[in-house]
Scaffold this motif. Sequence first.
Motif, short mmCIF file in Angstrom:
data_model
loop_
_atom_site.label_atom_id
_atom_site.label_comp_id
_atom_site.label_asym_id
_atom_site.label_seq_id
_atom_site.Cartn_x
_atom_site.Cartn_y
_atom_site.Cartn_z
N THR A 272 0.84 -1.19 0.00
CA THR A 272 0.00 0.00 0.00
C THR A 272 0.88 1.25 0.00
OG1 THR A 272 -0.12 0.00 2.41
CG2 THR A 272 -1.86 -1.16 1.24
N VAL B 265 -9.81 -3.51 -2.14
CA VAL B 265 -9.14 -2.23 -1.96
C VAL B 265 -8.98 -1.56 -3.33
CG1 VAL B 265 -7.85 -2.94 0.09
CG2 VAL B 265 -6.83 -3.29 -2.18
N SER B 266 -8.85 -0.24 -3.29
CA SER B 266 -8.63 0.51 -4.54
C SER B 266 -7.20 0.30 -5.01
CB SER B 266 -8.90 1.99 -4.31
OG SER B 266 -8.49 2.73 -5.44
N LYS C 5 0.09 2.17 5.75
CA LYS C 5 0.97 2.44 4.62
C LYS C 5 2.14 1.45 4.62
CE LYS C 5 3.74 6.09 2.46
NZ LYS C 5 4.19 7.50 2.54
N TYR D 38 -4.04 2.81 -4.75
CA TYR D 38 -3.18 2.97 -3.58
C TYR D 38 -2.37 1.72 -3.28
CZ TYR D 38 -6.31 6.92 -3.15
OH TYR D 38 -7.02 8.05 -3.41
N SER E 203 -8.74 -1.82 7.79
CA SER E 203 -7.83 -0.91 7.09
C SER E 203 -6.42 -1.49 7.10
CB SER E 203 -7.84 0.48 7.73
OG SER E 203 -7.33 0.43 9.04
N LEU F 59 -5.12 2.56 3.93
CA LEU F 59 -6.11 2.16 2.93
C LEU F 59 -7.25 1.35 3.55
CD1 LEU F 59 -6.81 2.04 -0.09
CD2 LEU F 59 -5.30 0.07 -0.29
#
Length: 416
Positions: free
Chosen positions: A217, A265-266, A239, A269, A236, A221
Amino acid sequence: SVTELGAGAFILCENLTNVTLPNTISSIPYGTFAGCVSLKKIDIPSSVKTIEKEAFSMTGFTEFIVPDSVTTIGYQVFSDCENLVKVTIPKSVTTIGKAIFEGCSEDVTIYGEKGSYAEKYANKNDISFKAISSGQEDPSDILTGKTIAKLNVRKGPGTKYAKMGTLSKGAKVEVITKLPSGWYKIKYKGTYGYVLGKYVKLNTPQQDEKVIATGKTTAQLNVRKGSSTKYAKIGSLSKGAKVEIVSKLSNGWYKIKYNGTYGYVSGAYVKLDSEQPKPGEDEKIIATGKTTVSSLNVRSGPSSNYSKLGILTKGTKVEVVERYSNGWYKIKYKGSYGYVSGAYVSLDGSKGEVIATGKTTAGLNVRSGAGTGYKKIGHLNKGTKVEIVTKLSNGWYKIKFNSSYGYVSGDYVKLI
């Protein structure tokens, strides 16, 4: 008491997010909500018969359901809605204007009834179409689950609709569509009904899914239940957290392993471990080809949701360094890399050597790409022999079909 809206009544109201219209109006005029980039929810009453041209141009919808009362949809109604991927159009619609998805994502799909005007419009304009009634659903689209409480089945997606019946706790359900409101459209007694999704536990995969990529990541995220921000957050990642990806979705999201199960997750990122070459090392070219359309967008990631880097004209040579399961290619571009839709690239020397053969185990749609979001180009009967030229990481096969190629779900092919 409002009986009429003026053209462009709310044009460029960029902070408008939610609208409820009165049942005293019969149309949504030209450009009413054009440029309302934050608009993602609207309650359209059954009194509305016409949605006029560019009414929802440049709005923030990801999904849009046209009510059963509407008969006419105007020119470029959803133009430049870059996040729009799903529009449900009822059989009541008998007129649709030109280029309703001009400037929209290439992933946009019309959902409607088999044989409806919406299907004819989709086929004529080369837009992906999925049937949601008349028993024509692709079996790979149907989700299954069980009720976790006694549950009313209704005629529409809300408690204001009439009750059709009741499901007991633990009853099996087949889900056709998950609506943005949290309701599910289900198969029910030979027809369809609607239930509140929070009282249905969907079945999880019965076997561990294969990891197709890994990465880290690039920011804190959120992990969600489904592949967009409208789904509930289930956790979540900090990072720099390592992620194991089991599926790359066409809207730029990734399905990942998470806490013994799966989450979404997107991909914006997540930096893939294989995404960039090591310093001083160039990525290997795995194929070359030429573009087949007059202008092909080059994007910063493998879907139309990513920003545009530039355009390739028809006949431009491309050098492919990676293929993705959603049909996109990573290519060399201006001294770096970019991404293009493989649907518009003809690969050189792609004669497609047969690597395996099999037979279909059910009636099976053949599509223009490796997923149910792609256009149907044909159909194979049960027991038809297929010649496979590529096995894709998402479980789909590229096959020889009608002197060219097509794609089918490997779930319905038995290798021989």
